[in-house]
Write a protein that holds these residues in place. Structure first.
Motif: not given
Length: 395
Positions: A114-116, A124-125, A131-134
């Protein structure tokens, strides 16, 4: 770092990037600092659990019998979690924990996909304010934190893969590697069994993570560590037996046996006489309410009836009181305290037991702490990162 009931303070740092961090090197870092602070002011030296630190801690204990080497409890808990969700193929827990390893890998793949991919992240947003945590690799319980966030955005993830833009904007050709990844992500997200497994993982590890959080602060918790380990293991058992529909008293569960062995092994490596003595000096642990189970329903033994606590408490007393007369007085006063006949003042010739032991009823007067950077990039007397600093305060 040095810590006492008055707080923590930075003492010094050592540039160790060009040195081999063997036993002698680590021990020689400790010695001058102990001399500078004053050995009489130090109760324990806390490090991570590396074998070089363990042996170096033993050297310090041989020179200063009243100073205890203590492995970092937070580090022990993190290693226990890692053994659960990243079991090696040759480990005895691999067969029982493989589903957890697969689940954690799936969580990581979903998050990374998702984040990439900016278009996927945009979809998603649209549905999530979170947010999806890093999560940093050095963060404790990082995979559990990531899994918990997945649960929190469950609804947004399901809406994302059902959104018309999911396929329209990405223009899948049905054959590429990315199409395969898309299918894997969607299959997991719409799979009720996948979410049930995620919920189960978070449920039985909740007490482990809670213990880790309580220990990973600057609060004074040395006197609570022994009981928190026991309580945590009992809560893990309750969650697993409840899920497997087994009776807590008569049931058998291979999965729990594996998890219990992981936790007990780590506890045996981290427990030391100081934990048991501090545990013995807390009045609450002699009350009928606590022994009977209190609010959590976990039945316990009082410190003076627990054989493990008894043996380690005596070891601690003997190391702290080399004078036999003082040692005898301590035994008498502790006996009066534990039986409830001595009040709570511990009066010995005008001095409190706490003064003689150089401990308060709860905590050491001063602890010397040192940590080795987790990835062996450098070694300091103290902490490498602000976040990591907090791990030492748990003991």
């Amino acid at each position: 770092m040095a810590a006492s009931v008055g707080g923590a303070m930075f003492l010094k740092a050592a540039e160790a990037s060009g040195n081999i961090k063997d036993v002698d090197y680590v021990a020689n870092l400790f010695k001058p600092v102990i001399q500078e602070v004053g050995s009489q002011n130090i109760i324990q030296v806390i490090t991570n659990n590396g074998s070089n630190f363990k042996v170096a801690g033993g050297i310090i204990e041989s020179i200063y019998p009243h100073i205890f080497w203590t492995p970092c409890v937070v580090h022990c808990l993190n290693l226990a979690l890692k053994s659960i969700y990243e079991p090696s193929k040759n480990s005895p827990q691999f067969a029982e924990c493989k589903w957890i390893a697969d689940l954690v890998s799936s969580v990581q793949n979903i998050r990374n996909f998702i984040v990439n991919h900016s278009m996927v992240l945009s979809i998603f947003n649209t549905y999530s304010k979170l947010g999806l945590l890093r999560v940093a690799e050095t963060r404790f319980a990082l995979n559990i934190i990531m899994a918990k966030r997945m649960r929190e955005v469950n609804d947004a993830l399901e809406k994302m893969v059902m959104d018309s833009s999911w396929r329209m904007h990405l223009k899948w050709d049905g054959k590429s590697a990315i199409e395969i990844k898309v299918r894997e992500v969607k299959i997991s997200i719409v799979n009720d069994s996948w979410w049930a497994d995620l919920e189960y993982l978070l449920d039985f590890t909740e007490s482990i993570v809670e213990f880790l959080r309580l220990a990973n602060t600057d609060a004074l918790v040395l006197h609570l560590i022994y009981d928190m380990w026991d309580t945590m293991i009992e809560k893990v058992k309750s969650r697993i037996f409840g899920h497997e529909k087994q009776d807590l008293l008569t049931g058998q569960c291979n999965f729990f046996d594996v998890i219990h062995n992981i936790l007990e092994t780590r506890w045996n490596k981290s427990n030391n006489p100081l934990h048991c003595m501090a545990h013995s000096l807390v009045p609450k642990y002699y009350t009928e309410g606590w022994i009977g189970g209190g609010n959590d329903g976990v039945s316990r033994l009082s410190p003076h009836e627990d054989q493990e606590v008894f043996l380690n408490r005596n070891k601690c007393f003997k190391r702290l009181f080399s004078n036999q007369d003082d040692l005898q007085k301590v035994y008498i006063e502790y006996g009066a305290f534990s039986s409830g006949s001595g009040g709570d003042k511990f009066d010995i010739d005008g001095n409190t037991l706490g003064e003689l032991v150089e401990l308060s009823i709860n905590e050491p007067e001063l602890e010397l702490m040192t940590f080795d950077e987790e990835f062996e990039e450098s070694t300091t007397l103290g902490t490498e990162q602000p976040e990591e600093f907090q791990q030492g305060m748990m003991d």
